[in-house]
Enzyme design. Structure first.
Site, PDB file in Angstrom:
ATOM      1  N   ARG A  52       3.632   7.349  -2.680  1.00 52.69           N
ATOM      2  CA  ARG A  52       2.456   8.195  -2.960  1.00 52.69           C
ATOM      3  C   ARG A  52       2.654   9.597  -2.379  1.00 52.69           C
ATOM      4  O   ARG A  52       2.272  10.594  -2.990  1.00 52.69           O
ATOM      5  CB  ARG A  52       1.185   7.537  -2.417  1.00 52.69           C
ATOM      6  CG  ARG A  52      -0.081   8.269  -2.855  1.00 52.69           C
ATOM      7  CD  ARG A  52      -1.345   7.515  -2.539  1.00 52.69           C
ATOM      8  NE  ARG A  52      -1.563   7.392  -1.101  1.00 52.69           N
ATOM      9  CZ  ARG A  52      -2.552   6.693  -0.553  1.00 52.69           C
ATOM     10  NH1 ARG A  52      -3.404   6.027  -1.328  1.00 52.69           N
ATOM     11  NH2 ARG A  52      -2.689   6.620   0.755  1.00 52.69           N
ATOM     12  N   LYS A 151      -3.086  13.387  -2.281  1.00 57.37           N
ATOM     13  CA  LYS A 151      -3.682  13.221  -0.942  1.00 57.37           C
ATOM     14  C   LYS A 151      -3.406  14.503  -0.160  1.00 57.37           C
ATOM     15  O   LYS A 151      -2.491  14.588   0.649  1.00 57.37           O
ATOM     16  CB  LYS A 151      -3.099  11.977  -0.259  1.00 57.37           C
ATOM     17  CG  LYS A 151      -3.940  11.494   0.903  1.00 57.37           C
ATOM     18  CD  LYS A 151      -3.616  10.066   1.249  1.00 57.37           C
ATOM     19  CE  LYS A 151      -4.196   9.654   2.586  1.00 57.37           C
ATOM     20  NZ  LYS A 151      -5.659   9.690   2.694  1.00 57.37           N
ATOM     21  N   GLU A 184     -15.702   7.104  -5.559  1.00 60.21           N
ATOM     22  CA  GLU A 184     -15.193   6.449  -4.346  1.00 60.21           C
ATOM     23  C   GLU A 184     -15.999   6.916  -3.148  1.00 60.21           C
ATOM     24  O   GLU A 184     -16.856   7.788  -3.265  1.00 60.21           O
ATOM     25  CB  GLU A 184     -13.710   6.778  -4.150  1.00 60.21           C
ATOM     26  CG  GLU A 184     -13.431   8.258  -3.982  1.00 60.21           C
ATOM     27  CD  GLU A 184     -11.957   8.570  -3.731  1.00 60.21           C
ATOM     28  OE1 GLU A 184     -11.216   7.701  -3.242  1.00 60.21           O
ATOM     29  OE2 GLU A 184     -11.557   9.712  -4.009  1.00 60.21           O
TER      30      GLU A 184
HETATM   31  N1  PMP Z   1     -10.020   7.513  -0.994  1.00 59.25           N
HETATM   32  C1  PMP Z   1      -9.832   8.552  -0.175  1.00 59.25           C
HETATM   33  C2  PMP Z   1     -10.463   9.853  -0.495  1.00 59.25           C
HETATM   34  C3  PMP Z   1      -9.028   8.403   0.971  1.00 59.25           C
HETATM   35  O1  PMP Z   1      -8.829   9.430   1.795  1.00 59.25           O
HETATM   36  C4  PMP Z   1      -8.438   7.143   1.243  1.00 59.25           C
HETATM   37  C5  PMP Z   1      -7.532   6.946   2.406  1.00 59.25           C
HETATM   38  N2  PMP Z   1      -8.049   7.313   3.607  1.00 59.25           N
HETATM   39  C6  PMP Z   1      -8.703   6.076   0.356  1.00 59.25           C
HETATM   40  C7  PMP Z   1      -9.476   6.310  -0.765  1.00 59.25           C
HETATM   41  C8  PMP Z   1      -8.096   4.738   0.576  1.00 59.25           C
HETATM   42  O2  PMP Z   1      -6.722   4.775   0.339  1.00 59.25           O
HETATM   43  P1  PMP Z   1      -5.708   3.826   1.103  1.00 59.25           P
HETATM   44  O3  PMP Z   1      -6.133   2.432   0.812  1.00 59.25           O
HETATM   45  O4  PMP Z   1      -4.390   4.150   0.536  1.00 59.25           O
HETATM   46  O5  PMP Z   1      -5.839   4.146   2.559  1.00 59.25           O
END
Ligand code: PMP
Length: 293
Positions: A52, A151, A184
């Site tokens: 990622r 990210k 989300e």
């Molecule tokens: N959405 C956002 C905006 C995030 O910053 C994160 C991670 N902190 C997630 C979802 C969850 O992603 P992951 O399971 O890869 O930590």
């Protein structure tokens, strides 16, 4: 004792782990990161996080000066140098030092930082009782602006939503996209359960495609539970049988109230509890070992 931190090819004590005030990561949020967990002497889903990171880098045309294998080794070595078998890892890639203008071409060296630390766990009662959350006015970024799948070091979209959650007296917010579909939470993905089917927004709705989200979808399928990536609105949130959030820090965390509406029985649901159990089991076996043997 202070931490040992990886900065641009060297492992240095934390007092020496500093970046320039001209780094475009600081001046413009021009950079990317990953948050990763280690459990039981293993770095959980390390390959997925590295992939990622490189996907985010690709979209932003950030040329990371390490191969994926070298980056994975930096993560493992940072944990070793700090004697950590469990914890939280923050990998950061910045555009590097430039001048006060926006132009990334002025930044000659992409910066790479890796921090390994112990994690402050959420209180167990959150998992036992479940969270109350709210939807907030700030909408998730448009795919056509800064795609939420990157990210990036610019989290202001999420920070505004987090502040709005706090104003409403809760610790987490659900963000909708510009069209009003559920996207989300500020640092977590969201799922609902209806008649035994898991439903989560597809990544094109405008979300970070969480690694925990994808792992939980796999765990559900392993249990024979149907999983659907589907658009849904607040109506479906309020009327769901169960709801939970997923993320690297939170893992799988039940939600029992949204905007004052009680979800299901008002207690963490059976599917959610099963997935919390299965997720914890997976953390025992997934990912490369930090210390051998
Ligand atoms: N959405 C956002 C905006 C995030 O910053 C994160 C991670 N902190 C997630 C979802 C969850 O992603 P992951 O399971 O890869 O930590």
């Amino acid at each position: 004792m202070g931490l040992t931190i990886y900065v641009n090819g060297e492992y240095v004590p934390e007092e020496k782990a500093v970046v320039s005030v001209f780094d475009h990561g600081l001046l413009y949020g021009d950079g990317i990161f990953e948050g990763i967990r280690a459990y039981h002497n293993r770095v959980f889903k390390l390959k997925e996080h590295i992939d990622r990171l490189y996907d985010s880098a690709n979209v932003l045309m950030l040329d990371i000066p390490l191969t994926r294998a070298e980056m994975a080794e930096v993560v493992l070595e940072t944990m070793r140098r700090n004697g950590l078998r469990e914890g939280y890892i923050r990998l950061i890639v910045t555009r590097g030092v430039g001048d006060l203008g926006l132009d990334p071409k002025k930044c000659k060296r992409v910066g790479v930082i890796c921090i390994g630390a112990s994690i402050q766990l959420y209180p167990e009662e959150f998992y036992e009782r479940g969270l109350e959350i709210v939807t907030v006015p700030t909408r998730r970024n448009l795919n056509e602006a800064v795609n939420p799948r990157i990210k990036s070091l610019n989290y202001l979209n999420n920070i505004l939503a987090k502040m709005e959650a706090s104003l409403a007296g809760t610790i987490e917010a659900v963000m909708l996209n510009a069209e009003g579909y559920v996207a989300e939470a500020t640092g977590d993905n969201i799922f609902i359960v209806n008649n035994g089917t898991l439903i989560t927004p597809p990544s094109h709705v405008g979300i970070l495609e969480g690694i925990t989200r994808n792992a939980v979808m796999d765990l559900a399928r392993d249990r024979g539970l149907p999983v659907a990536e589907k658009l849904f609105t607040r109506f479906e949130l309020y009327t769901a049988d169960e709801c939970f959030l997923t993320g690297t820090a939170a893992e799988v965390i039940p939600v029992i109230k949204i905007d004052g509406r009680v979800i299901g029985s008002g207690r963490p649901g059976e599917v959610t509890k099963t997935l919390i159990h299965d997720f914890r089991a997976l953390t025992k076996t997934d990912g490369p070992e930090i210390f051998q043997g």
